[in-house]
Write an enzyme that holds these catalytic residues in place. Structure first.
Site, PDB file in Angstrom:
ATOM      1  N   GLY A  79     -10.359  -0.818   2.489  1.00 46.23           N
ATOM      2  CA  GLY A  79     -10.313  -1.793   1.395  1.00 46.23           C
ATOM      3  C   GLY A  79     -11.690  -2.189   0.901  1.00 46.23           C
ATOM      4  N   HIS A 100     -13.348   1.316   9.152  1.00 48.12           N
ATOM      5  CA  HIS A 100     -12.490   0.281   8.550  1.00 48.12           C
ATOM      6  C   HIS A 100     -12.950  -0.082   7.127  1.00 48.12           C
ATOM      7  CE1 HIS A 100      -9.555  -3.144   9.709  1.00 48.12           C
ATOM      8  NE2 HIS A 100      -9.447  -2.844   8.434  1.00 48.12           N
ATOM      9  N   ILE A 134       0.836  -1.205   0.000  1.00 49.08           N
ATOM     10  CA  ILE A 134       0.000   0.000   0.000  1.00 49.08           C
ATOM     11  C   ILE A 134       0.872   1.256   0.000  1.00 49.08           C
ATOM     12  CG2 ILE A 134      -1.697   1.316   1.335  1.00 49.08           C
ATOM     13  CD1 ILE A 134      -2.843  -1.428   2.247  1.00 49.08           C
ATOM     14  N   GLU A 163     -12.848  -2.528  17.473  1.00 49.98           N
ATOM     15  CA  GLU A 163     -13.857  -2.158  16.475  1.00 49.98           C
ATOM     16  C   GLU A 163     -15.166  -2.892  16.773  1.00 49.98           C
ATOM     17  OE1 GLU A 163     -12.124  -2.744  12.600  1.00 49.98           O
ATOM     18  OE2 GLU A 163     -10.620  -1.180  12.955  1.00 49.98           O
TER      19      GLU A 163
END
Ligand SMILES: NC(=O)c1ccc[n+]([C@@H]2O[C@H](COP(=O)([O-])OP(=O)(O)OC[C@H]3O[C@@H](n4cnc5c(N)ncnc54)[C@H](O)[C@@H]3O)[C@@H](O)[C@H]2O)c1
Length: 397
Positions: free
Chosen positions: A285, A282, A152, A259
């Site tokens: 992606g 999140h 990334i 999370e």
């Protein structure tokens, strides 16, 4: 008939590719719990899951027909990889399919924060016309500091340079600089020279809390901070404090230490409510393009394994991919990695008058995997190979 059980609403690419290889897909919208999974795996050769289905040792022990598992996501923590390897079951995932999606979100956030878009947007929604250029900048000519120059980080470097940003990066491993990007000699130097700092490190345990008060304080006054890597690498209280004090002028955070489990669950964070801070659940992606690519990538790996025994990019078995010698049968032999196994395999073949046309062996930790293309096979050869004490699994593909 070879059957695949595809759980958790996988992208249609998965069933299309497997069906094209003669596998019959059975699809299920949600995840299954352990007992349901054990029952559903009877007669199933291929299991496709996302992150919610737990493939435990017990599940694997009760799935004698299972040949391969596809994790149609990035992580593989939900699968007992050791237990799968011990049964000769390769596990495949899609580590690169959402790289571009994360890069595009980071770019969008860098521009939005540098331009103070969220503040302007909130103010205007509140009915206040705040036309001013104060604190708003172009990204062109500004310095982006990338911490973690992997898949990334390095792709972000290329796109950021195309926007006219100057890129500095810091990585604990030796990494090739792309374009005009420059390697910072250490993290401190990167922090001191960057207008925007973005984290793209991996989730190794040593990275827990590695970015905290000291690193945030070393950043330039008025700089912008992004974390789209892992929640636990950052001290969120320290970031909230740096923003509240005005030391940093903005931040974007996509990943959090704790999370919420389900869509709609409550979310708490010291970063909530701070101006010029973009919080996202999140989703770095999470794009339809990434989902489609994950479906294609993992299903292709499963198909290739069934057709050729290729374990290339499997996360738990030695990686072997051998071009098929035409007109041969292929033996795929997973065995314990001890000296002399290949010699024994070849002497068994020789004793039975079987010629070896092609062969490749790779090892990984406790296991070795040999793919051998041979002429005609007899049941006696297969029995002899299966009877070897080192054999974990022998398939003819
Ligand atoms: N937000 C999302 O939805 C999302 C999506 C995909 C990936 N990710 C996360 O993004 C991160 C990067 O993914 P990737 O595919 O580029 O990983 P990668 O493994 O290709 O790259 C990580 C890089 O970080 C470097 N690194 C590790 N620790 C470091 C440290 N302390 N200081 C400097 N460099 C360090 C490594 O050497 C490596 O080059 C991962 O944590 C991944 O889980 C998040």
């Amino acid at each position: 008939m070879v059957r695949a059980l595809l759980l958790e609403s996988l992208h249609p690419q998965a069933s299309t590719i497997l069906a094209g290889a003669g596998v019959t897909p059975v699809e299920h919208r949600g995840a299954l719990d352990e007992d349901e999974l054990v029952a559903a795996l009877a007669g199933v050769a291929v299991l496709g899951i996302r992150s919610k289905t737990q493939v435990t040792e017990r599940v694997l022990a009760h799935a004698p027909d299972l040949q391969a598992v596809g994790a149609f996501c990035i992580g593989t923590n939900q699968v007992d990889l050791e237990a799968a390897a011990a049964r000769g079951i390769p596990v495949f995932n899609a580590p690169f399919s959402n790289t571009r999606s994360v890069v595009e979100l980071a770019i969008a956030e860098i521009i939005a924060l540098t331009r103070r878009l969220t503040v302007k947007d909130t103010t205007l929604h509140a009915g206040v016309w705040d036309k001013s250029s104060e604190g708003s900048h172009e990204v062109r000519g500004r310095t982006l500091g990338i911490v973690g120059y992997g898949n990334i980080g390095s792709q972000l470097s290329v796109v950021a340079e195309a926007l006219g940003m100057s890129v500095l990066y810091y990585d604990t491993a030796e990494k090739l600089a792309l374009g005009n990007a420059r390697r910072a000699p250490d993290l401190e130097s990167l922090l001191r020279h960057s207008d925007v700092v973005t984290l793209h490190v991996d989730g190794r345990s040593g990275n827990a809390g590695f970015f905290g008060v000291e690193q945030l304080s070393a950043m330039r006054e008025g700089a912008i901070f992004l974390n789209l890597s892992r929640g636990f690498v950052l001290d969120h209280d320290a970031l909230a404090d740096a923003l509240a004090r005005g030391h940093l002028s903005g931040a974007a955070v996509d990943v959090f230490p704790h999370e919420p489990k389900a869509r709609g669950d409550a979310f708490t964070s010291p970063l909530r409510g701070l101006p010029n801070v973009i919080l996202t659940p999140h989703i770095g992606g999470s794009t339809e393009e990434a989902q489609e690519d994950i479906g294609r990538f993992v299903a292709t790996k499963l198909r290739d394994y069934l057709r050729t025994g290729s374990t290339s990019l499997s996360v738990n078995l030695p990686a072997v991919a051998l071009d098929r010698v035409p007109g041969t049968a292929r033996l795929a032999h997973l065995h314990h990695n001890v000296p002399g196994v290949l010699a024994t395999v070849n002497s068994v073949l020789a004793e039975h008058g079987v010629n070896v046309d092609g062969q490749l062996l790779t090892t990984r930790g406790a296991y070795g995997y040999a793919v051998t293309d041979v002429g005609a096979l007899t049941p006696a050869v297969l029995d002899a190979l299966r009877a070897m004490p080192e054999t974990v699994r022998l398939s003819v593909v």
